[in-house]
Scaffold this motif. Structure first.
Motif, PDB file in Angstrom:
ATOM      1  N   GLY A  15       0.821  -1.206   0.000  1.00  0.00           N
ATOM      2  CA  GLY A  15       0.000   0.000   0.000  1.00  0.00           C
ATOM      3  C   GLY A  15       0.856   1.258   0.000  1.00  0.00           C
ATOM      4  O   GLY A  15       1.974   1.262   0.518  1.00  0.00           O
ATOM      5  N   LEU A  16       0.317   2.301  -0.573  1.00  0.00           N
ATOM      6  CA  LEU A  16       1.030   3.569  -0.671  1.00  0.00           C
ATOM      7  C   LEU A  16       0.411   4.617   0.242  1.00  0.00           C
ATOM      8  O   LEU A  16      -0.765   4.526   0.605  1.00  0.00           O
ATOM      9  CB  LEU A  16       0.995   4.076  -2.120  1.00  0.00           C
ATOM     10  CG  LEU A  16       1.588   3.139  -3.177  1.00  0.00           C
ATOM     11  CD1 LEU A  16       1.351   3.703  -4.568  1.00  0.00           C
ATOM     12  CD2 LEU A  16       3.060   2.892  -2.912  1.00  0.00           C
ATOM     13  N   THR A  17       1.204   5.614   0.562  1.00  0.00           N
ATOM     14  CA  THR A  17       0.708   6.727   1.369  1.00  0.00           C
ATOM     15  C   THR A  17       0.154   7.782   0.416  1.00  0.00           C
ATOM     16  O   THR A  17       0.760   8.821   0.161  1.00  0.00           O
ATOM     17  CB  THR A  17       1.830   7.298   2.258  1.00  0.00           C
ATOM     18  OG1 THR A  17       2.349   6.226   3.060  1.00  0.00           O
ATOM     19  CG2 THR A  17       1.311   8.378   3.187  1.00  0.00           C
ATOM     20  N   ILE A  18      -1.021   7.456  -0.151  1.00  0.00           N
ATOM     21  CA  ILE A  18      -1.725   8.349  -1.066  1.00  0.00           C
ATOM     22  C   ILE A  18      -3.176   8.430  -0.619  1.00  0.00           C
ATOM     23  O   ILE A  18      -3.686   7.518   0.038  1.00  0.00           O
ATOM     24  CB  ILE A  18      -1.627   7.869  -2.531  1.00  0.00           C
ATOM     25  CG1 ILE A  18      -2.153   6.438  -2.675  1.00  0.00           C
ATOM     26  CG2 ILE A  18      -0.176   7.968  -3.034  1.00  0.00           C
ATOM     27  CD1 ILE A  18      -2.210   5.918  -4.106  1.00  0.00           C
ATOM     28  N   LEU A  19      -3.825   9.513  -0.979  1.00  0.00           N
ATOM     29  CA  LEU A  19      -5.183   9.783  -0.501  1.00  0.00           C
ATOM     30  C   LEU A  19      -6.132   8.606  -0.728  1.00  0.00           C
ATOM     31  O   LEU A  19      -6.933   8.273   0.142  1.00  0.00           O
ATOM     32  CB  LEU A  19      -5.716  11.056  -1.170  1.00  0.00           C
ATOM     33  CG  LEU A  19      -7.011  11.628  -0.626  1.00  0.00           C
ATOM     34  CD1 LEU A  19      -6.873  11.992   0.849  1.00  0.00           C
ATOM     35  CD2 LEU A  19      -7.430  12.848  -1.438  1.00  0.00           C
ATOM     36  N   SER A  20      -6.023   7.946  -1.862  1.00  0.00           N
ATOM     37  CA  SER A  20      -6.948   6.849  -2.178  1.00  0.00           C
ATOM     38  C   SER A  20      -6.706   5.585  -1.352  1.00  0.00           C
ATOM     39  O   SER A  20      -7.518   4.662  -1.383  1.00  0.00           O
ATOM     40  CB  SER A  20      -6.872   6.512  -3.668  1.00  0.00           C
ATOM     41  OG  SER A  20      -5.564   6.076  -4.000  1.00  0.00           O
ATOM     42  N   ASN A  21      -5.631   5.535  -0.585  1.00  0.00           N
ATOM     43  CA  ASN A  21      -5.344   4.371   0.262  1.00  0.00           C
ATOM     44  C   ASN A  21      -5.397   4.723   1.748  1.00  0.00           C
ATOM     45  O   ASN A  21      -4.970   3.948   2.585  1.00  0.00           O
ATOM     46  CB  ASN A  21      -3.967   3.783  -0.074  1.00  0.00           C
ATOM     47  CG  ASN A  21      -3.700   2.474   0.651  1.00  0.00           C
ATOM     48  OD1 ASN A  21      -4.562   1.596   0.715  1.00  0.00           O
ATOM     49  ND2 ASN A  21      -2.525   2.355   1.242  1.00  0.00           N
ATOM     50  N   LEU A  22      -5.932   5.878   2.073  1.00  0.00           N
ATOM     51  CA  LEU A  22      -5.963   6.319   3.466  1.00  0.00           C
ATOM     52  C   LEU A  22      -7.386   6.479   3.960  1.00  0.00           C
ATOM     53  O   LEU A  22      -8.283   6.869   3.207  1.00  0.00           O
ATOM     54  CB  LEU A  22      -5.206   7.641   3.612  1.00  0.00           C
ATOM     55  CG  LEU A  22      -3.736   7.614   3.216  1.00  0.00           C
ATOM     56  CD1 LEU A  22      -3.139   9.007   3.296  1.00  0.00           C
ATOM     57  CD2 LEU A  22      -2.949   6.634   4.076  1.00  0.00           C
TER      58      LEU A  22
END
Length: 134
Positions: free
Chosen positions: A46-53
């Motif tokens: 997972g990435l630290t991007i808006l769509s994964n938070l």
């Protein structure tokens, strides 16, 4: 734990209307700061991007951890948790007398692992409902 910029944290909180995106309690007066959860944990790519938070209360964040899903009793199939970016809360959950009920397998597994209905959480949710805050 990854660093999340204050501006990104604020965007996540605003998008969630300052409510936990899993159990829906508001952060108003909770006493412990809400957290930003990686829906798909970094260790799972997972990435630290808006769509994964997701904006998350401390209880939901603690119980979820870095897990992606679980199994229902006597099952061997992994069922993913409710995803606040792709799923609609009302389609997976209902609330009756302060108790969150899973309507789908995704809802059921999330209710169980996140311990939505521990006595303290149900009592707190009932107080919020009485005060029209939930």
């Amino acid at each position: 734990m990854s660093y999340i910029a204050a501006s990104l944290r604020l965007m996540v909180a605003h998008r969630a209307l300052f409510r936990c995106e899993y159990c829906k309690i508001p952060d108003l007066g909770f006493g412990i700061p809400f957290q930003v959860d990686h829906i798909r944990a970094i260790k799972h790519g997972g990435l630290t991007i808006l769509s994964n938070l997701a904006y998350c209360c401390p209880d939901c964040n603690r119980y979820k951890g870095s897990d992606l899903g679980s199994c229902l009793e006597d099952e061997t199939v992994l069922i993913r948790f409710f995803n606040p970016r792709t799923d609609h809360w009302d389609g997976h959950f209902g609330v009756v007398d302060g108790v969150i009920q899973g309507k789908t397998t995704h809802g059921e597994v999330t209710v169980g692992i996140f311990q939505f209905n521990s006595p303290e959480r149900v009592m707190y949710r009932k107080e919020l409902i009485i005060n029209e805050l939930y």
